[in-house]
Design an enzyme around this catalytic site. Structure first.
Site, PDB file in Angstrom:
ATOM      1  N   ASP A  68      -2.274 -36.252  14.839  1.00  0.00           N
ATOM      2  CA  ASP A  68      -2.043 -37.243  13.795  1.00  0.00           C
ATOM      3  C   ASP A  68      -3.276 -37.386  12.905  1.00  0.00           C
ATOM      4  O   ASP A  68      -4.384 -36.959  13.261  1.00  0.00           O
ATOM      5  CB  ASP A  68      -1.703 -38.593  14.431  1.00  0.00           C
ATOM      6  N   ASP A  71       7.419 -41.009   9.270  1.00  0.00           N
ATOM      7  CA  ASP A  71       7.405 -42.055  10.294  1.00  0.00           C
ATOM      8  C   ASP A  71       8.690 -42.870  10.286  1.00  0.00           C
ATOM      9  O   ASP A  71       8.913 -43.704  11.177  1.00  0.00           O
ATOM     10  CB  ASP A  71       6.217 -42.998  10.072  1.00  0.00           C
TER      11      ASP A  71
END
Length: 735
Positions: free
Chosen positions: A463, A528
């Protein structure tokens, strides 16, 4: 790739004298032609588009395209070279910007030096003896018709050269009258947006230090009203994971061009004597319609050596984030793993919260060791349990970041990518870790190497959640370019040490989607946002660049935590099927019936996985805008899986027939609807079309010309169609 080099890496080329007989080169492949004029210094693309016959007179083509000299203009027409020159009277944005100390040599003019030509590749070297610079330009036409190009500049002088920018420029023909871009934001990435290509310039720039949600470096141009199957279409992508710039300009003289490159902060690149800077690669495609143009991109991506092979199916995964967030409990996680295996998951990914003092999103980044508070016996008991269930184990990391509240930052605050003398600007209570700093790089490499060495980990979710803001390296210069190069080096070194570990590119979802990061990763986290309605648009936009097996697509909870919408399992499933399938849902809260339904969906994905991850992505133009359709055709056009999606209510109660071009016109297809769990009701109709229950047999020509009437669907619902080729004498009544 946006990096300084002390020695250019060279391919083996045949050197061809740069004379009149050899200054025009015809590259052709897969129905595409590229004509390169090498007589001007930096090469000029005279034609990029539909294939021309091999015996085309290239000299006549150049003469046919010669432009007049008009009153009020210069005495020459400066070409739109791959590096256009202000010094040659080009009135648009120059392709090279820079200067020597004091500001001299700011507008170089390159002269041809030599041309190297091998197969479908051309390298042109040009020099400017006054500016003491060498320009090297590479153009390659891949076997699938994709055009690859990059430029490099070398400092031949005795002083340092301040490089401001080096980009790559591709001309477009006059009929390219519209542009398609993909703006977005967090949880709303890649929204296709069409604008007219009018006089003036469209400039899209990104200074976030990563590819960004705002402006993925992807742009299409096309003839007026170009669609999925109609109109000439040209697409360009900058394969680079850092700051970037894209320009589309229609000049006053009527010429059009696209220009792409790394966006450099002031003073970021200074070339010492003998050093070179190479641009990121530009990947370009042409086709009749967006579908054909993007199919070429997909074939190129699938041909690259690091692409996951079809022989190794993409594992269905369970990600723990939306199931437990930071609430890690080994017994709960073991139960979640058991539930995941029971519904058919093949990989279990432990998300944020397993390391250091990480109890929330404000602490612990940089301390990449297993938390003794959360995992008193380490990760091995959980990993062993996951393995015993027949699943691979994956883990989340964010190595480019550091929290001030971490042991790493307390020990090495100077490793943060900040600027001395200014208080840093925080994002999520974190800073960027300067991995271009040799000691910081070595520390992170050591931590990740140990994590992967000491644990049976098959997959890493990598990430990156914070922009670069006023990020300076140790020398005080802007550090985003060096950070990106260091990231590539870190990923490359981990691949050498752990060749069987797969890595996912995630950056707050779709903040790092590009073909350069995908040389080192096996998928991207598309967004997301797991809201199926938002995902329909996001994934359609992503499919313009990426094949489905590279796009992470998860079945989330009924209630979306990013939009607060509720969706049926059927709608969430039909959306996630067309990607690298995952589940991000607390399965421990499901009823037995709900788990059975989820298992049915996962089994369906596995049934069609070879088709979905090996076939050709197709998208369709559906009139009205209230619905959309996309799917996958097998390469031999004997099978297809297509989703028709009702996005919202429409002015008409009945949707239009769905036309499916691109199948074998003379072939016969059995068309059947696949109803997903919970689809007992599709919509408000009292009687739906009979083919929904009985199936129907149509030819490819029929499907393309008159299509198939879709049923009435509720908003935020969809219908899955399976097409299989059958013999011409097939009798559907006997099947």
């Amino acid at each position: 790739m946006g990096t300084i080099q002390t020695a250019a890496q060279r391919l083996t080329f045949e050197v061809v004298p740069n004379d009149v007989a050899n200054d025009l080169i015809h590259l052709t492949s897969a129905g595409v032609s590229v004509i390169v004029d090498t007589s001007c210094g930096a090469p000029v693309i005279l034609h990029w588009g539909e294939a021309l016959p091999a015996n085309t007179s290239l000299a006549s083509l150049r003469n046919a395209m010669a432009r007049p000299i008009l009153h009020g203009d210069m005495d020459v027409v400066a070409p739109i070279a791959v590096v256009p020159e202000h010094g040659s009277a080009f009135a648009g944005r120059p392709g090279l910007g820079g200067h020597w100390p004091g500001g001299s040599a700011w507008a170089p003019r390159f002269q041809p030096a030599h041309v190297e030509h091998l197969g479908q590749s051309v390298r042109v070297t040009a020099t400017d003896m006054v500016a003491q610079l060498t320009l090297t330009c590479d153009v390659t036409l891949e076997a699938n018709g994709v055009l690859l190009a990059r430029n490099q500049v070398t400092n031949n002088g005795t002083e340092s050269y301040q490089l401001e920018d080096l980009s790559l420029t591709l001309p477009l023909p006059a009929q390219a009258e519209e542009l398609l871009t993909f703006p977005g934001r967090w949880c709303r990435e890649l929204h296709p947006t069409r604008v007219p290509f009018e006089t003036g310039a469209l400039l899209l720039e990104n200074r976030r230090g990563r590819t960004s949600h705002d402006h993925i470096p992807l742009l299409f141009a096309g003839t007026k009203n170009f669609g999925e199957w109609t109109g000439e279409t040209w697409g360009v992508h900058l394969a680079w994971s850092g700051n970037n710039t894209m320009l589309a300009e229609l000049m006053a003289d009527g010429r059009r061009y696209l220009q792409l490159g790394e966006l450099l902060h002031p003073g970021e690149i200074e070339l010492e004597p003998g050093e070179s800077y190479e641009t990121p690669e530009v990947v370009a495609t042409y086709g009749i319609g967006l579908t054909k143009a993007s199919q070429r991109l997909h074939r190129y991506v699938r041909s690259r050596p690091n692409h996951p092979p079809l022989s190794k199916p993409r594992p269905v995964l369970l990600n723990t984030w939306e199931a437990v967030y930071f609430n890690h409990d080994t017994e709960v996680l073991k139960g979640l793993a058991e539930a995941a295996a029971a519904v058919g998951a093949e990989r279990f990914v432990l998300d944020d919260g397993w390391f250091g003092g990480r109890r929330n999103d404000q602490t612990g980044l940089g301390d990449w060791w297993v938390s003794p508070q959360m995992y008193a016996n380490g990760l091995k008991p959980l990993i062993d349990h996951v393995s015993s269930l027949g699943m691979e184990f994956g883990i989340w990391v964010e190595p480019e970041m550091v929290n001030p509240d971490s042991d790493l930052f307390r020990a090495h605050p100077d490793w943060a990518l900040t600027t001395s003398g200014y208080p840093p600007v925080y994002g999520r209570r974190q800073l960027v870790l300067n991995i271009a700093h040799p000691e910081a790089y070595a520390y992170i490499l050591g931590q990740l190497d140990a994590l992967l060495r000491d644990h049976d980990i098959a997959y890493v979710k990598w990430d990156m959640n914070r922009d670069h803001v006023q990020g300076s390296g140790r020398d005080g210069r802007a550090g985003s370019s060096a950070q990106t190069v260091a990231l590539y080096a870190l990923l490359d070194e981990l691949a050498v040490r752990h060749p069987n570990v797969e890595i996912e590119s995630c950056a707050s979802g779709g903040g790092r989607i590009d073909l350069e990061i995908l040389k080192r990763t096996t998928r991207v986290w598309t967004s997301d946002c797991n809201d199926a309605l938002e995902r329909q648009t996001i994934q359609r936009g992503a499919s313009m660049l990426l094949p489905p097996e590279l796009m992470g697509a998860h079945i989330g909870p009924v209630h979306s935590h990013t939009t607060a919408r509720n969706h049926s399992l059927a709608f969430r499933s039909i959306t996630a099927l067309f990607g690298h399938l995952g589940v991000e849902w607390n399965l421990l809260t499901l009823t037995e019936s709900e788990r059975a339904d989820l298992a049915t969906v996962i089994a369906l994905h596995k049934q069609f996985r070879p088709l979905l991850h090996g076939g050709d992505v197709v998208r369709f133009d559906v009139p009205g805008g209230a619905s959309q359709a996309q799917g996958v055709y097998s390469a031999d056009q004997t099978e297809a899986l297509v989703a028709f999606i009702q996005l919202r209510t429409a002015p008409s109660l009945t949707p239009p027939p769905l036309r499916l071009p691109g199948l074998s016109a003379d072939a016969t297809y059995q068309v059947e609807a696949i109803l997903l769990p919970g689809q007992e009701r599709l919509g408000p109709g009292r009687r739906q079309p009979a083919w929904l229950t009985d199936g129907i047999v149509l030819t490819g020509a029929q499907l393309a010309v008159h299509g198939l009437q879709m049923p009435s669907l509720d908003p935020e619902n969809g219908l899955l169609l399976h097409l299989t080729q059958v013999p011409h004498n097939f009798d559907a009544r006997k099947s």
